[in-house]
Design a protein around this motif. Sequence first.
Motif, PDB file in Angstrom:
ATOM      1  N   ALA A  43      -7.350  47.813  35.636  1.00  0.00           N
ATOM      2  CA  ALA A  43      -6.522  46.991  34.759  1.00  0.00           C
ATOM      3  C   ALA A  43      -6.529  45.558  35.262  1.00  0.00           C
ATOM      4  O   ALA A  43      -6.724  45.315  36.466  1.00  0.00           O
ATOM      5  N   PRO A  44      -6.311  44.583  34.388  1.00  0.00           N
ATOM      6  CA  PRO A  44      -6.300  43.170  34.826  1.00  0.00           C
ATOM      7  C   PRO A  44      -5.334  42.901  35.978  1.00  0.00           C
ATOM      8  O   PRO A  44      -5.635  42.077  36.855  1.00  0.00           O
ATOM      9  N   SER A  45      -4.202  43.597  35.997  1.00  0.00           N
ATOM     10  CA  SER A  45      -3.220  43.369  37.067  1.00  0.00           C
ATOM     11  C   SER A  45      -3.701  43.883  38.420  1.00  0.00           C
ATOM     12  O   SER A  45      -3.096  43.568  39.455  1.00  0.00           O
ATOM     13  N   SER A  46      -4.771  44.678  38.424  1.00  0.00           N
ATOM     14  CA  SER A  46      -5.295  45.249  39.670  1.00  0.00           C
ATOM     15  C   SER A  46      -6.437  44.436  40.249  1.00  0.00           C
ATOM     16  O   SER A  46      -7.058  44.855  41.229  1.00  0.00           O
ATOM     17  N   ILE A  47      -6.723  43.277  39.631  1.00  0.00           N
ATOM     18  CA  ILE A  47      -7.816  42.415  40.104  1.00  0.00           C
ATOM     19  C   ILE A  47      -7.258  41.035  40.433  1.00  0.00           C
ATOM     20  O   ILE A  47      -6.637  40.382  39.588  1.00  0.00           O
ATOM     21  N   LEU A  48      -7.457  40.621  41.665  1.00  0.00           N
ATOM     22  CA  LEU A  48      -7.107  39.262  42.090  1.00  0.00           C
ATOM     23  C   LEU A  48      -8.401  38.555  42.465  1.00  0.00           C
ATOM     24  O   LEU A  48      -9.222  39.103  43.199  1.00  0.00           O
ATOM     25  N   SER A  49      -8.593  37.352  41.955  1.00  0.00           N
ATOM     26  CA  SER A  49      -9.808  36.609  42.288  1.00  0.00           C
ATOM     27  C   SER A  49      -9.596  35.128  42.030  1.00  0.00           C
ATOM     28  O   SER A  49      -8.962  34.747  41.042  1.00  0.00           O
ATOM     29  N   THR A  50     -10.127  34.332  42.929  1.00  0.00           N
ATOM     30  CA  THR A  50     -10.071  32.878  42.740  1.00  0.00           C
ATOM     31  C   THR A  50     -11.198  32.382  41.838  1.00  0.00           C
ATOM     32  O   THR A  50     -11.242  31.188  41.516  1.00  0.00           O
ATOM     33  N   LEU A  51     -12.102  33.272  41.416  1.00  0.00           N
ATOM     34  CA  LEU A  51     -13.176  32.879  40.509  1.00  0.00           C
ATOM     35  C   LEU A  51     -12.581  32.482  39.158  1.00  0.00           C
ATOM     36  O   LEU A  51     -11.536  33.010  38.746  1.00  0.00           O
ATOM     37  N   PRO A  52     -13.225  31.583  38.438  1.00  0.00           N
ATOM     38  CA  PRO A  52     -12.646  31.016  37.214  1.00  0.00           C
ATOM     39  C   PRO A  52     -12.228  32.038  36.166  1.00  0.00           C
ATOM     40  O   PRO A  52     -11.243  31.839  35.457  1.00  0.00           O
ATOM     41  N   SER A  53     -12.944  33.149  36.060  1.00  0.00           N
ATOM     42  CA  SER A  53     -12.612  34.114  35.014  1.00  0.00           C
ATOM     43  C   SER A  53     -11.245  34.758  35.211  1.00  0.00           C
ATOM     44  O   SER A  53     -10.646  35.267  34.271  1.00  0.00           O
ATOM     45  N   VAL A  54     -10.756  34.756  36.435  1.00  0.00           N
ATOM     46  CA  VAL A  54      -9.427  35.309  36.731  1.00  0.00           C
ATOM     47  C   VAL A  54      -8.482  34.211  37.194  1.00  0.00           C
ATOM     48  O   VAL A  54      -7.327  34.149  36.789  1.00  0.00           O
ATOM     49  N   ALA A  55      -8.981  33.329  38.070  1.00  0.00           N
ATOM     50  CA  ALA A  55      -8.243  32.144  38.532  1.00  0.00           C
ATOM     51  C   ALA A  55      -6.909  32.490  39.174  1.00  0.00           C
ATOM     52  O   ALA A  55      -5.876  31.871  38.894  1.00  0.00           O
ATOM     53  N   THR A  56      -6.912  33.491  40.050  1.00  0.00           N
ATOM     54  CA  THR A  56      -5.706  33.798  40.821  1.00  0.00           C
ATOM     55  C   THR A  56      -5.458  32.684  41.830  1.00  0.00           C
ATOM     56  O   THR A  56      -6.385  32.265  42.521  1.00  0.00           O
ATOM     57  N   PRO A  57      -4.229  32.180  41.941  1.00  0.00           N
ATOM     58  CA  PRO A  57      -3.944  31.157  42.948  1.00  0.00           C
ATOM     59  C   PRO A  57      -4.293  31.664  44.351  1.00  0.00           C
ATOM     60  O   PRO A  57      -4.054  32.842  44.678  1.00  0.00           O
ATOM     61  N   ALA A  58      -4.854  30.804  45.168  1.00  0.00           N
ATOM     62  CA  ALA A  58      -5.266  31.193  46.524  1.00  0.00           C
ATOM     63  C   ALA A  58      -4.093  31.741  47.326  1.00  0.00           C
ATOM     64  O   ALA A  58      -4.272  32.630  48.169  1.00  0.00           O
ATOM     65  N   ASP A  59      -2.894  31.220  47.048  1.00  0.00           N
ATOM     66  CA  ASP A  59      -1.714  31.699  47.777  1.00  0.00           C
ATOM     67  C   ASP A  59      -1.461  33.184  47.524  1.00  0.00           C
ATOM     68  O   ASP A  59      -0.912  33.882  48.383  1.00  0.00           O
ATOM     69  N   ASP A  60      -1.832  33.665  46.335  1.00  0.00           N
ATOM     70  CA  ASP A  60      -1.625  35.082  46.032  1.00  0.00           C
ATOM     71  C   ASP A  60      -2.599  35.969  46.795  1.00  0.00           C
ATOM     72  O   ASP A  60      -2.333  37.166  46.998  1.00  0.00           O
ATOM     73  N   LEU A  61      -3.729  35.418  47.221  1.00  0.00           N
ATOM     74  CA  LEU A  61      -4.684  36.176  48.034  1.00  0.00           C
ATOM     75  C   LEU A  61      -4.380  36.082  49.528  1.00  0.00           C
ATOM     76  O   LEU A  61      -4.919  36.858  50.323  1.00  0.00           O
ATOM     77  N   ALA A  62      -3.518  35.147  49.897  1.00  0.00           N
ATOM     78  CA  ALA A  62      -3.234  34.913  51.316  1.00  0.00           C
ATOM     79  C   ALA A  62      -2.763  36.163  52.056  1.00  0.00           C
ATOM     80  O   ALA A  62      -3.198  36.402  53.192  1.00  0.00           O
ATOM     81  N   PRO A  63      -1.881  37.001  51.476  1.00  0.00           N
ATOM     82  CA  PRO A  63      -1.450  38.203  52.220  1.00  0.00           C
ATOM     83  C   PRO A  63      -2.589  39.152  52.551  1.00  0.00           C
ATOM     84  O   PRO A  63      -2.476  39.952  53.484  1.00  0.00           O
ATOM     85  N   TYR A  64      -3.676  39.077  51.803  1.00  0.00           N
ATOM     86  CA  TYR A  64      -4.828  39.948  52.048  1.00  0.00           C
ATOM     87  C   TYR A  64      -5.850  39.288  52.979  1.00  0.00           C
ATOM     88  O   TYR A  64      -6.688  39.977  53.570  1.00  0.00           O
ATOM     89  N   ASN A  65      -5.790  37.976  53.089  1.00  0.00           N
ATOM     90  CA  ASN A  65      -6.759  37.233  53.902  1.00  0.00           C
ATOM     91  C   ASN A  65      -6.208  36.793  55.252  1.00  0.00           C
ATOM     92  O   ASN A  65      -6.954  36.237  56.059  1.00  0.00           O
ATOM     93  N   LEU A  66      -4.939  37.042  55.494  1.00  0.00           N
ATOM     94  CA  LEU A  66      -4.318  36.609  56.746  1.00  0.00           C
ATOM     95  C   LEU A  66      -3.571  37.778  57.361  1.00  0.00           C
ATOM     96  O   LEU A  66      -2.735  38.401  56.701  1.00  0.00           O
TER      97      LEU A  66
END
Length: 544
Positions: A43-66
Amino acid sequence: MLSLRHLARPSSCSRRWAHNIPSFSHLNAVNEQDIAHFSNILAPSSILSTLPSVATPADDLAPYNLDWMGKYHGQANSVLRPRTTEQVSEIVKYCAHRRIGIVPQGGNTGLVGGGISLQKEIVLSLGAMNNVRSFDPVSGILVADAGCILQSLSDYIAPHNHIMPLDLGAKGSCQIGGNISTNAGGLRLLRYGSLHGTVLGLEVVLPDGTILDQLSTLRKDNTGYDLKQLFIGGEGTLGIVTGVSILVPPAPQATNNIFLALPRFDNVLPLFQIVKRQLGEIMSAFEYIDRTAYDMGLKHGLGPLLDAEEVGDSECFILVETSGGNNDHDLEKLNHLLEHLLAADQPLINTGTLSQSPSQFNSIWAMREGLTECCQKEGKPYKYDVSVPLADFQKVVDAVRERMISKGLYGDHAISKVMGYGHVGDGNTILPTSEGRSTYPFVGNLHLNVIAKHGYRPELEAALEPFIYEVVGEYLVSPKALGMDVDDMDPASHKGSVSAEHGIGSMKTHALHYSKSDVSIEWMRKVKQVFDPLNIMNPGKVLP
């Protein structure tokens, strides 16, 4: 025993020490076409990505990258959050076809960078797979998704008078799949053993997307290779654990604890022998805390547990827990133990306290469990968990402190504290010879914490590593001192472990050879090649 002069020698190992991040030239980065494919699975809510097609804010990926310590910074541009094993399988099949690296991630509570994307790998977070599949209160067998939080599982089985066989300080956020993948130890290992014994079966998605269903609920199954053992402690490098069958023990009818102050570190081992002899089967934990760690705990509100005057200049502290079926019987044993210790001609303890209520019981445990958080409040901790002979616990701590002093790096400008605490009771057993000597030293699990007051810095890490691993990797005990025939001695039996509980991750890949032989590492590589010939599964972790 440990010789500080001996430890100061340069390592005889010629291998260059460096934390080199692999290039992963064999892997492809995630692109928008890949995200489009994943959108057909999730589902769309299960995909986070900073790529333009989704454009998730980088801060939302921070918990997974730090990581939670702020030490390891991931590079993933996309995170997938599947809800079923079948979705995991479809994702992995596609990643294998596209040569996209995968980092399985649980609660991201690890301490060695094992769940962080090093380059362009995609993060596969299992937190949405959080259902209990079944629980049998008669057999005590629990079957659950890998993303179930440890504390949630404890709460689920508590009304049925059962407990989880492991207990960790991060239980409120760590996940059972991550616990298994790192072979987490924790505070109950002395009583209930390791996950290699309590895990009955696993469901694993292999690196080609195949679902390996070994989710057995059988306690006895001697039919061929026990494949699940490869994934317990495999750190996601051989496959992704998606389900677990685990044996959970009945909750003890009575739990108590005591907290003891010891005048000298040398008293710890004889104290353990007395406590084990007098308490017998009801002893469920024997935890060690040095004076620096205890004082830090007091500074941050963990206590006081003992009268300051009675503590005096005590060098260290011991927490003992009992778990039994009869509270009166257990309290009688504990009171007799305290009376014996305090009445001795040469007491092993200065003072001690026995919990009198559930709140006091929790307060005593809070001192031990709260030390990790206290370290974070003091600065940025370099954390090492090592297996070394108990007699060398304090010597290892002192050797590291002296090392930092000699480098001009000890003080508020750099390393402000060096301390140790850990598990004594889950070490190996002393084996007496006919002459009364022990053939092997009693080995415990020391959590060595080196606090960088103003944050992690390259020169601090360079002073600590590989020095600490050389300390652990050296022969810590003289065979002749133990009355052993050197020709008959297995050298590995007198080496420590560079990772008693935390795993290898990306932090300790270059330290693996201090605890494992070349032959062992080569066969680990062969196992990895069999399961993951494309090297897409958590690349850059465990193996150098």
